[in-house]
Design a protein around this motif. Structure first.
Motif, PDB file in Angstrom:
ATOM      1  N   TYR A  95       0.839  -1.202   0.000  1.00 14.49           N
ATOM      2  CA  TYR A  95       0.000   0.000   0.000  1.00 14.49           C
ATOM      3  C   TYR A  95       0.874   1.252   0.000  1.00 14.49           C
ATOM      4  CZ  TYR A  95      -3.847   3.153   1.078  1.00 14.49           C
ATOM      5  OH  TYR A  95      -4.772   4.174   1.014  1.00 14.49           O
ATOM      6  N   THR A  96       1.976   1.209   0.729  1.00 18.09           N
ATOM      7  CA  THR A  96       2.898   2.345   0.747  1.00 18.09           C
ATOM      8  C   THR A  96       3.442   2.633  -0.647  1.00 18.09           C
ATOM      9  OG1 THR A  96       3.548   1.817   3.022  1.00 18.09           O
ATOM     10  CG2 THR A  96       5.030   3.226   1.767  1.00 18.09           C
ATOM     11  N   VAL A 114       0.137   3.751   8.622  1.00 21.29           N
ATOM     12  CA  VAL A 114       1.238   2.910   8.143  1.00 21.29           C
ATOM     13  C   VAL A 114       2.473   3.787   8.013  1.00 21.29           C
ATOM     14  CG1 VAL A 114       2.098   1.432   6.298  1.00 21.29           C
ATOM     15  CG2 VAL A 114      -0.340   1.403   6.867  1.00 21.29           C
ATOM     16  N   ARG A 115       3.551   3.429   8.714  1.00 23.06           N
ATOM     17  CA  ARG A 115       4.831   4.142   8.605  1.00 23.06           C
ATOM     18  C   ARG A 115       5.866   3.179   8.059  1.00 23.06           C
ATOM     19  NH1 ARG A 115       3.198   5.358  13.842  1.00 23.06           N
ATOM     20  NH2 ARG A 115       2.305   7.463  14.082  1.00 23.06           N
ATOM     21  N   THR A 116       6.543   3.607   7.018  1.00 25.19           N
ATOM     22  CA  THR A 116       7.515   2.746   6.349  1.00 25.19           C
ATOM     23  C   THR A 116       8.800   3.524   6.125  1.00 25.19           C
ATOM     24  OG1 THR A 116       5.651   1.737   5.174  1.00 25.19           O
ATOM     25  CG2 THR A 116       7.859   1.168   4.426  1.00 25.19           C
ATOM     26  N   ILE A 149       7.884   7.263   5.164  1.00 25.93           N
ATOM     27  CA  ILE A 149       6.567   7.598   4.629  1.00 25.93           C
ATOM     28  C   ILE A 149       5.524   7.254   5.682  1.00 25.93           C
ATOM     29  CG2 ILE A 149       4.914   7.189   2.764  1.00 25.93           C
ATOM     30  CD1 ILE A 149       7.337   5.958   1.201  1.00 25.93           C
ATOM     31  N   GLU A 150       4.654   8.194   5.978  1.00 22.79           N
ATOM     32  CA  GLU A 150       3.544   7.928   6.898  1.00 22.79           C
ATOM     33  C   GLU A 150       2.235   8.165   6.160  1.00 22.79           C
ATOM     34  OE1 GLU A 150       1.534  10.149  10.639  1.00 22.79           O
ATOM     35  OE2 GLU A 150       3.591   9.434  11.004  1.00 22.79           O
ATOM     36  N   LEU A 151       1.391   7.168   6.154  1.00 26.31           N
ATOM     37  CA  LEU A 151       0.090   7.255   5.505  1.00 26.31           C
ATOM     38  C   LEU A 151      -0.999   7.088   6.550  1.00 26.31           C
ATOM     39  CD1 LEU A 151       0.842   5.002   2.416  1.00 26.31           C
ATOM     40  CD2 LEU A 151       0.735   7.503   2.450  1.00 26.31           C
ATOM     41  N   ALA A 157      -0.798  12.142   4.051  1.00 29.79           N
ATOM     42  CA  ALA A 157       0.533  11.544   3.943  1.00 29.79           C
ATOM     43  C   ALA A 157       1.591  12.519   4.445  1.00 29.79           C
ATOM     44  CB  ALA A 157       0.825  11.156   2.498  1.00 29.79           C
TER      45      ALA A 157
END
Length: 386
Positions: free
Chosen positions: A45-46, A70-72, A83-85, A95
């Protein structure tokens, strides 16, 4: 390129999870239903702002929660970006990159690139044309993130044009002329965005075709001499240059394709008004998969279909790798579905990847050369196992 860390909050079945990965093979092992796929889905998803399992964002949010996060952390050529969504029910998603907000979630596209192979990929061969169009468009965005905007604009204009056609068509059937004064305007918008999208798809298929041919030969083995070929079947094929979409052929000109779309819309206007829907354009096109001289859909055996699906993903991986930083390879519970030969070929490619993330119900399903770092997933928790 590799994922260094993944953190999720209220994503799918996970109230919270925090994993630290390393380059090379990373294997998530756990019984079915424990949430392995949910974790790699968060990574996918990221990269794409979409899921390989569902078409909407609502299922991404854990039942009873209002939002998912979601943090990646992604490392590419020594530089790390996080990246934070934030996926919120009933509201626009948000984002951030390195804690700084970005204007639109799609602005994060291109930071992380992944190629994911999952059991659902059998639908690429056996499913309807929409599955294959989505495969092309997702790969197109991974290749050049700006096409996320082109794709979105085309879909928006298509909805508005269809609504006008439906209303005008109904009025005409009721004895009124129907208001089609603005249809020419929408035709122009659809042709502009559709020309860009279609031209990019044609070039993509031309570049992808040799990789598919080679990947299928490698997966199927030397005793199977049947070639796998892909081609693009456009709803306006008779209006396009014959060299478009073929390996070594002319690169597609978006303006020429837009002109061809306009001509096709003009020719089909009466039919479109009668049916209340747009009958030509990228949304009506097909990626044709052929084995030898027969279409793969309906003719390929179960094993051949798996080989073709695997070849499409491996071809995408090789194409992206040839054009820039190597994508992360994600293999979601696929080794249990493959026979020994296909396992071996997939393991050969995966072992050479900068990072491969693997899920498996049973550790023994994963080839030995992909042992790598292992995580145990059970009872809502994930632990590093070795």
């Amino acid at each position: 390129m590799y994922v260094r860390q993944l953190q999720v909050v209220d994503f799918r079945s996970w109230k919270q999870a925090d994993l630290t990965f390393e380059p090379g093979p990373c294997v998530l092992v756990g019984a079915n239903g424990q949430g392995k796929t949910n974790l790699v889905e968060a990574i996918g998803y990221t990269a794409t702002l979409g899921s390989h399992r569902v078409s909407t964002d609502a299922p991404m949010i854990r039942h009873g929660a209002q939002r998912a996060v979601v943090r990646t952390a992604v490392v590419n050529e020594g530089r790390e970006l996080t990246i934070e969504l934030e996926i919120t029910s009933g509201k626009a998603n948000r984002a951030r990159v390195n804690r700084g907000p970005v204007p639109r979630p799609r602005d994060v596209l291109g930071i992380l690139r992944t190629v994911l192979f999952a059991p659902e990929d059998l639908a690429l061969v056996r499913g309807d044309p929409g599955e294959r169009r989505r495969f092309l468009d997702d790969l197109l965005v991974l290749r050049a993130p700006r096409y996320a905007g082109v794709r979105s604009d085309y879909e928006r204009v298509l909805r508005q044009r269809n609504a006008l056609l439906k209303t005008a068509g109904a009025a005409r059937r009721a004895g009124s002329k129907g208001d089609i004064a603005t249809l020419d305007v929408w035709d122009g918008h659809l042709a502009t965005h559709g020309g860009q999208l279609l031209a990019a798809r044609l070039d993509l298929v031309a570049d992808l075709a040799p990789h598919v041919l080679a990947a299928y030969a490698g997966v199927a083995g030397s005793d199977n001499g049947t070639p796998a070929t892909v081609s693009y079947k456009s709803s306006i094929a008779e209006n396009l240059e014959p060299g478009y979409g073929t390996p070594g052929g002319e690169r597609a000109d978006p303006e020429a394709v837009a002109d061809a779309l306009l001509a096709a819309m003009a020719a089909s206007r009466s039919q479109e008004l009668e049916r209340g829907v747009s009958l030509v354009g990228p949304h009506r096109d097909e990626l044709e998969l052929v084995l030898g001289e027969a279409p793969a859909k309906g003719y390929a055996s179960h094993g051949e279909s798996w080989s073709y699906a695997l070849a499409l993903r491996l071809a995408a991986y090789e194409l992206l790798r040839d054009e820039g930083s190597e994508p992360v390879l994600v293999l979601d519970d696929v080794f249990a579905e493959l026979d020994r030969r296909r396992r071996s070929r997939l393991a050969e490619v995966a072992a050479a990847a900068e990072q491969v993330l693997i899920t498996a119900a049973v550790a023994e399903d994963v080839p030995g050369e992909l042992a790598g770092t292992r995580f145990s997933v059970a009872d809502g928790e994930v632990h590093r196992a070795g």
